[in-house]
Scaffold this active site. Structure first.
Site, PDB file in Angstrom:
ATOM      1  NE  ARG A  41      -4.077  -1.927   2.215  1.00 20.47           N
ATOM      2  CZ  ARG A  41      -5.163  -1.964   1.459  1.00 20.47           C
ATOM      3  NH1 ARG A  41      -5.379  -1.019   0.557  1.00 20.47           N
ATOM      4  NH2 ARG A  41      -6.035  -2.965   1.572  1.00 20.47           N
ATOM      5  CE  LYS A 101      -3.143 -19.844   7.164  1.00 20.41           C
ATOM      6  NZ  LYS A 101      -3.531 -19.079   8.379  1.00 20.41           N
TER       7      LYS A 101
END
Length: 332
Positions: A41, A101
Protein backbone atom coordinates in the site's frame (compact mmCIF):
# COMPACT_ATOMS: atom_id res chain seq x y z
CA UNK A 1 -5.54 -20.42 -20.23
CA UNK A 2 -2.58 -20.89 -22.53
CA UNK A 3 0.35 -22.96 -21.18
CA UNK A 4 3.53 -21.02 -20.39
CA UNK A 5 6.35 -23.23 -21.58
CA UNK A 6 8.99 -21.02 -23.15
CA UNK A 7 10.23 -18.96 -20.18
CA UNK A 8 10.24 -18.75 -16.37
CA UNK A 9 6.93 -18.08 -14.61
CA UNK A 10 7.05 -14.45 -13.48
CA UNK A 11 5.61 -13.88 -10.01
CA UNK A 12 4.18 -10.86 -8.33
CA UNK A 13 3.95 -10.72 -4.53
CA UNK A 14 1.14 -8.68 -3.03
CA UNK A 15 2.00 -7.56 0.54
CA UNK A 16 5.33 -7.28 2.32
CA UNK A 17 4.83 -8.89 5.73
CA UNK A 18 6.47 -11.92 7.28
CA UNK A 19 4.63 -14.55 5.23
CA UNK A 20 5.40 -12.67 2.00
CA UNK A 21 9.07 -12.56 3.00
CA UNK A 22 9.20 -16.30 3.72
CA UNK A 23 7.50 -17.02 0.40
CA UNK A 24 9.96 -14.81 -1.50
CA UNK A 25 12.89 -16.67 0.05
CA UNK A 26 11.43 -20.07 -0.87
CA UNK A 27 10.43 -18.93 -4.36
CA UNK A 28 14.08 -18.27 -5.18
CA UNK A 29 14.72 -22.02 -5.00
CA UNK A 30 11.74 -23.08 -7.19
CA UNK A 31 12.80 -24.19 -10.65
CA UNK A 32 11.18 -22.21 -13.43
CA UNK A 33 9.99 -19.37 -11.18
CA UNK A 34 11.23 -15.83 -10.74
CA UNK A 35 10.03 -13.00 -8.49
CA UNK A 36 9.32 -10.13 -10.88
CA UNK A 37 7.36 -7.53 -8.90
CA UNK A 38 6.06 -6.70 -5.44
CA UNK A 39 3.27 -4.37 -4.31
CA UNK A 40 2.33 -2.79 -1.03
CA UNK A 41 0.00 0.00 0.00
CA UNK A 42 3.08 2.24 0.23
CA UNK A 43 5.85 2.53 -2.33
CA UNK A 44 8.52 2.75 0.39
CA UNK A 45 7.54 -0.65 1.82
CA UNK A 46 7.51 -2.18 -1.65
CA UNK A 47 10.90 -0.74 -2.53
CA UNK A 48 12.46 -1.98 0.71
CA UNK A 49 11.07 -5.49 0.12
CA UNK A 50 12.19 -5.49 -3.52
CA UNK A 51 15.69 -4.45 -2.54
CA UNK A 52 15.91 -7.13 0.13
CA UNK A 53 14.98 -9.93 -2.28
CA UNK A 54 16.35 -8.64 -5.58
CA UNK A 55 12.93 -8.09 -7.16
CA UNK A 56 13.09 -5.82 -10.22
CA UNK A 57 9.80 -3.93 -9.82
CA UNK A 58 8.15 -2.33 -6.79
CA UNK A 59 4.68 -0.79 -6.75
CA UNK A 60 2.96 1.41 -4.19
CA UNK A 61 -0.50 0.12 -5.06
CA UNK A 62 -2.14 -3.21 -5.78
CA UNK A 63 -3.65 -1.85 -8.99
CA UNK A 64 -0.21 -1.11 -10.47
CA UNK A 65 0.85 -4.71 -9.86
CA UNK A 66 -2.37 -6.00 -11.41
CA UNK A 67 -1.70 -3.87 -14.50
CA UNK A 68 1.87 -5.11 -15.05
CA UNK A 69 1.69 -7.09 -18.32
CA UNK A 70 4.82 -9.09 -17.49
CA UNK A 71 3.43 -10.64 -14.27
CA UNK A 72 1.97 -14.11 -14.84
CA UNK A 73 0.78 -15.00 -11.35
CA UNK A 74 0.44 -13.16 -8.05
CA UNK A 75 0.82 -14.50 -4.52
CA UNK A 76 -1.63 -12.73 -2.18
CA UNK A 77 -0.21 -12.52 1.34
CA UNK A 78 -2.39 -9.83 2.91
CA UNK A 79 -4.40 -10.38 6.10
CA UNK A 80 -7.32 -12.59 5.15
CA UNK A 81 -9.82 -9.75 5.50
CA UNK A 82 -8.29 -8.34 2.28
CA UNK A 83 -8.05 -11.59 0.31
CA UNK A 84 -11.32 -11.05 -1.53
CA UNK A 85 -10.55 -7.47 -2.55
CA UNK A 86 -7.02 -8.24 -3.70
CA UNK A 87 -7.87 -11.46 -5.55
CA UNK A 88 -10.90 -9.94 -7.27
CA UNK A 89 -8.75 -7.05 -8.53
CA UNK A 90 -6.13 -9.45 -9.88
CA UNK A 91 -8.60 -11.77 -11.57
CA UNK A 92 -10.34 -8.86 -13.28
CA UNK A 93 -6.91 -7.83 -14.57
CA UNK A 94 -6.40 -11.32 -16.02
CA UNK A 95 -3.82 -12.58 -13.53
CA UNK A 96 -3.44 -16.09 -12.18
CA UNK A 97 -3.59 -16.05 -8.35
CA UNK A 98 -2.25 -18.04 -5.43
CA UNK A 99 -4.13 -16.72 -2.39
CA UNK A 100 -3.16 -17.40 1.21
CA UNK A 101 -5.46 -19.24 3.55
CA UNK A 102 -8.16 -18.86 4.65
CA UNK A 103 -9.25 -18.16 1.12
CA UNK A 104 -11.67 -15.40 2.16
CA UNK A 105 -13.77 -14.41 5.19
CA UNK A 106 -16.76 -16.50 4.12
CA UNK A 107 -18.03 -18.91 1.50
CA UNK A 108 -19.96 -16.23 -0.39
CA UNK A 109 -16.77 -14.31 -1.11
CA UNK A 110 -15.00 -17.54 -2.08
CA UNK A 111 -17.79 -18.58 -4.44
CA UNK A 112 -17.63 -15.19 -6.15
CA UNK A 113 -13.88 -15.45 -6.77
CA UNK A 114 -14.15 -19.02 -8.02
CA UNK A 115 -16.93 -18.07 -10.41
CA UNK A 116 -14.84 -15.20 -11.76
CA UNK A 117 -11.79 -17.39 -12.27
CA UNK A 118 -13.80 -20.06 -14.05
CA UNK A 119 -15.61 -17.57 -16.25
CA UNK A 120 -12.33 -15.96 -17.29
CA UNK A 121 -10.49 -19.32 -17.47
CA UNK A 122 -7.80 -18.16 -15.06
CA UNK A 123 -5.75 -20.20 -12.63
CA UNK A 124 -6.74 -19.79 -8.97
CA UNK A 125 -5.58 -21.73 -5.91
CA UNK A 126 -5.68 -21.40 -2.15
CA UNK A 127 -2.20 -21.56 -0.62
CA UNK A 128 -3.11 -24.52 1.59
CA UNK A 129 0.42 -25.85 1.90
CA UNK A 130 -0.77 -28.84 3.93
CA UNK A 131 -2.35 -30.40 0.84
CA UNK A 132 1.01 -30.26 -0.95
CA UNK A 133 3.17 -31.31 2.00
CA UNK A 134 5.07 -34.51 1.03
CA UNK A 135 4.26 -36.29 4.29
CA UNK A 136 0.57 -35.49 4.04
CA UNK A 137 0.51 -36.51 0.37
CA UNK A 138 2.03 -39.88 1.34
CA UNK A 139 -0.47 -40.27 4.19
CA UNK A 140 -3.35 -39.74 1.77
CA UNK A 141 -1.90 -42.36 -0.59
CA UNK A 142 -1.70 -44.90 2.24
CA UNK A 143 -5.26 -44.18 3.33
CA UNK A 144 -6.54 -44.50 -0.24
CA UNK A 145 -4.67 -47.81 -0.58
CA UNK A 146 -6.47 -49.14 2.50
CA UNK A 147 -3.45 -49.23 4.83
CA UNK A 148 -5.63 -48.52 7.88
CA UNK A 149 -8.92 -49.83 6.55
CA UNK A 150 -11.93 -47.53 6.48
CA UNK A 151 -11.33 -44.15 8.11
CA UNK A 152 -13.65 -43.71 11.09
CA UNK A 153 -12.27 -40.58 12.75
CA UNK A 154 -9.83 -37.69 12.35
CA UNK A 155 -8.45 -35.62 15.20
CA UNK A 156 -6.45 -32.42 14.76
CA UNK A 157 -5.48 -29.42 16.87
CA UNK A 158 -3.77 -26.11 16.23
CA UNK A 159 -3.40 -23.86 19.25
CA UNK A 160 -0.99 -21.45 20.84
CA UNK A 161 -1.06 -18.82 23.56
CA UNK A 162 -1.46 -15.80 21.32
CA UNK A 163 -0.77 -12.10 21.77
CA UNK A 164 -2.35 -10.39 24.77
CA UNK A 165 -2.59 -6.98 23.10
CA UNK A 166 -6.32 -6.52 22.37
CA UNK A 167 -5.44 -4.38 19.37
CA UNK A 168 -3.53 -7.19 17.62
CA UNK A 169 -5.01 -8.35 14.30
CA UNK A 170 -5.84 -11.77 15.78
CA UNK A 171 -8.37 -10.11 18.10
CA UNK A 172 -9.73 -7.61 15.58
CA UNK A 173 -13.10 -8.56 14.04
CA UNK A 174 -12.53 -6.08 11.19
CA UNK A 175 -9.51 -8.16 10.17
CA UNK A 176 -11.26 -11.53 10.47
CA UNK A 177 -9.72 -12.16 13.88
CA UNK A 178 -10.14 -15.21 16.07
CA UNK A 179 -8.72 -18.69 16.28
CA UNK A 180 -10.99 -20.31 13.71
CA UNK A 181 -9.98 -18.57 10.49
CA UNK A 182 -6.31 -18.16 11.38
CA UNK A 183 -5.69 -21.59 12.93
CA UNK A 184 -8.83 -23.70 12.68
CA UNK A 185 -8.76 -23.65 8.90
CA UNK A 186 -5.91 -26.17 9.09
CA UNK A 187 -7.68 -28.87 11.16
CA UNK A 188 -10.87 -28.40 9.12
CA UNK A 189 -8.97 -28.64 5.83
CA UNK A 190 -7.10 -31.73 7.02
CA UNK A 191 -10.29 -33.46 8.12
CA UNK A 192 -12.04 -32.69 4.85
CA UNK A 193 -9.05 -33.86 2.83
CA UNK A 194 -9.69 -37.30 4.28
CA UNK A 195 -13.44 -37.35 4.90
CA UNK A 196 -14.91 -34.77 2.55
CA UNK A 197 -17.51 -32.18 3.49
CA UNK A 198 -19.42 -32.99 6.69
CA UNK A 199 -23.18 -33.48 6.87
CA UNK A 200 -23.38 -32.10 10.42
CA UNK A 201 -21.41 -29.43 12.30
CA UNK A 202 -21.35 -28.89 16.07
CA UNK A 203 -19.17 -26.33 17.82
CA UNK A 204 -18.55 -24.59 21.14
CA UNK A 205 -16.31 -21.59 21.77
CA UNK A 206 -15.36 -18.91 24.23
CA UNK A 207 -15.38 -15.45 22.68
CA UNK A 208 -13.22 -12.43 23.37
CA UNK A 209 -14.56 -9.08 24.53
CA UNK A 210 -14.51 -7.98 20.87
CA UNK A 211 -16.58 -10.94 19.72
CA UNK A 212 -14.04 -13.21 18.03
CA UNK A 213 -13.38 -16.80 19.07
CA UNK A 214 -10.53 -17.42 21.50
CA UNK A 215 -10.97 -21.14 22.14
CA UNK A 216 -13.02 -23.35 19.81
CA UNK A 217 -13.93 -27.04 19.62
CA UNK A 218 -15.58 -28.56 16.56
CA UNK A 219 -17.25 -31.91 15.99
CA UNK A 220 -17.97 -32.83 12.37
CA UNK A 221 -20.24 -35.69 11.36
CA UNK A 222 -19.63 -37.34 8.00
CA UNK A 223 -21.62 -39.78 5.84
CA UNK A 224 -21.29 -43.35 7.06
CA UNK A 225 -20.73 -42.35 10.67
CA UNK A 226 -17.15 -41.06 10.52
CA UNK A 227 -16.35 -38.09 12.75
CA UNK A 228 -13.74 -35.37 13.09
CA UNK A 229 -12.83 -33.85 16.46
CA UNK A 230 -10.99 -30.56 15.98
CA UNK A 231 -9.66 -27.79 18.22
CA UNK A 232 -8.11 -24.36 17.76
CA UNK A 233 -7.18 -21.75 20.33
CA UNK A 234 -5.41 -18.47 20.90
CA UNK A 235 -5.21 -19.04 24.65
CA UNK A 236 -3.67 -22.51 25.01
CA UNK A 237 -0.47 -24.23 23.94
CA UNK A 238 -0.64 -27.58 22.14
CA UNK A 239 1.49 -30.00 20.20
CA UNK A 240 -0.27 -29.16 16.91
CA UNK A 241 -0.86 -32.85 16.34
CA UNK A 242 -3.20 -34.85 14.14
CA UNK A 243 -4.22 -38.48 13.80
CA UNK A 244 -6.31 -40.58 11.43
CA UNK A 245 -8.06 -43.67 12.82
CA UNK A 246 -9.31 -46.52 10.69
CA UNK A 247 -10.81 -49.98 11.07
CA UNK A 248 -7.38 -51.56 10.57
CA UNK A 249 -4.97 -49.12 12.20
CA UNK A 250 -4.12 -45.48 12.66
CA UNK A 251 -1.61 -42.85 11.57
CA UNK A 252 -0.12 -40.21 13.86
CA UNK A 253 1.39 -37.11 12.28
CA UNK A 254 4.35 -35.44 13.92
CA UNK A 255 4.17 -32.09 15.67
CA UNK A 256 3.02 -29.19 13.46
CA UNK A 257 0.91 -31.54 11.37
CA UNK A 258 0.04 -28.83 8.85
CA UNK A 259 3.60 -29.03 7.51
CA UNK A 260 4.76 -32.25 9.12
CA UNK A 261 8.12 -33.84 8.40
CA UNK A 262 6.73 -37.32 8.89
CA UNK A 263 4.27 -39.68 10.58
CA UNK A 264 3.98 -43.13 12.11
CA UNK A 265 1.72 -45.85 10.73
CA UNK A 266 0.31 -48.29 13.30
CA UNK A 267 -1.24 -51.58 12.20
CA UNK A 268 -2.44 -54.46 14.33
CA UNK A 269 0.22 -57.14 14.75
CA UNK A 270 3.03 -55.04 13.25
CA UNK A 271 5.72 -52.81 14.62
CA UNK A 272 5.12 -49.07 14.22
CA UNK A 273 6.17 -47.95 10.72
CA UNK A 274 7.72 -44.48 10.68
CA UNK A 275 7.77 -42.38 7.53
CA UNK A 276 10.03 -39.40 7.04
CA UNK A 277 9.69 -37.09 4.08
CA UNK A 278 12.82 -35.96 2.29
CA UNK A 279 14.46 -33.11 4.22
CA UNK A 280 12.78 -29.87 3.26
CA UNK A 281 14.52 -26.63 2.50
CA UNK A 282 13.33 -23.15 3.33
CA UNK A 283 10.11 -22.35 5.13
CA UNK A 284 7.82 -24.90 3.48
CA UNK A 285 6.26 -22.70 0.78
CA UNK A 286 8.25 -24.25 -2.07
CA UNK A 287 5.87 -27.14 -2.86
CA UNK A 288 2.87 -24.85 -3.35
CA UNK A 289 4.83 -22.48 -5.59
CA UNK A 290 6.16 -25.44 -7.58
CA UNK A 291 2.61 -26.74 -8.01
CA UNK A 292 1.49 -23.40 -9.40
CA UNK A 293 4.40 -23.45 -11.85
CA UNK A 294 3.48 -26.99 -12.89
CA UNK A 295 -0.15 -26.03 -13.47
CA UNK A 296 0.70 -22.91 -15.48
CA UNK A 297 3.11 -24.95 -17.61
CA UNK A 298 0.26 -27.39 -18.31
CA UNK A 299 -2.36 -24.71 -18.93
CA UNK A 300 -4.48 -25.82 -15.95
CA UNK A 301 -6.88 -23.41 -14.26
CA UNK A 302 -6.80 -25.21 -10.92
CA UNK A 303 -4.66 -27.75 -9.12
CA UNK A 304 -5.92 -31.32 -8.76
CA UNK A 305 -4.33 -31.37 -5.29
CA UNK A 306 -5.99 -28.13 -4.07
CA UNK A 307 -9.23 -28.07 -6.08
CA UNK A 308 -11.44 -25.02 -5.82
CA UNK A 309 -14.50 -27.06 -4.89
CA UNK A 310 -12.63 -28.37 -1.84
CA UNK A 311 -11.59 -24.86 -0.86
CA UNK A 312 -15.21 -23.73 -1.10
CA UNK A 313 -16.39 -26.74 0.94
CA UNK A 314 -13.97 -25.83 3.74
CA UNK A 315 -15.26 -22.26 3.72
CA UNK A 316 -18.83 -23.56 4.06
CA UNK A 317 -17.79 -25.54 7.12
CA UNK A 318 -16.05 -22.52 8.66
CA UNK A 319 -19.23 -20.51 8.04
CA UNK A 320 -21.26 -23.18 9.80
CA UNK A 321 -18.90 -23.19 12.79
CA UNK A 322 -19.11 -19.41 13.08
CA UNK A 323 -22.88 -19.60 12.94
CA UNK A 324 -22.89 -22.11 15.81
CA UNK A 325 -20.55 -20.04 18.01
CA UNK A 326 -22.00 -16.64 17.18
CA UNK A 327 -19.10 -14.94 15.39
CA UNK A 328 -19.88 -12.43 12.64
CA UNK A 329 -17.55 -9.99 10.95
CA UNK A 330 -18.35 -6.38 10.05
CA UNK A 331 -20.35 -6.14 6.84
CA UNK A 332 -21.71 -9.69 6.94
Amino acid sequence: MQPITDRPIRWGILATGGIAAAFAEDLAAVEGAVAHAVASRTESAAREFAGRYGIPRAYGSWRELAADPEVDVVYVATPHSAHHEATALLLEAGKAVLCEKPFTLNSGQSAELIATARKRELFLMEAMWTYLNPAVRRLVELVEDGAIGEVRSVQAEFSFAGPTDPGHRLWDPALGGGALLDLGVYPVSFAQLLLGEPESVQARASLSDRGVDANTAVLLGHPGGATALLHCSLVAQSGQRAAVHGTGGWIELERDFFHAAGFTLHREGRDPEPYRAAPSTGHGYGPEAAEVVRCLRAGLTESPYVPLDSTLAVMRTLDAVRERIGVRYPGE
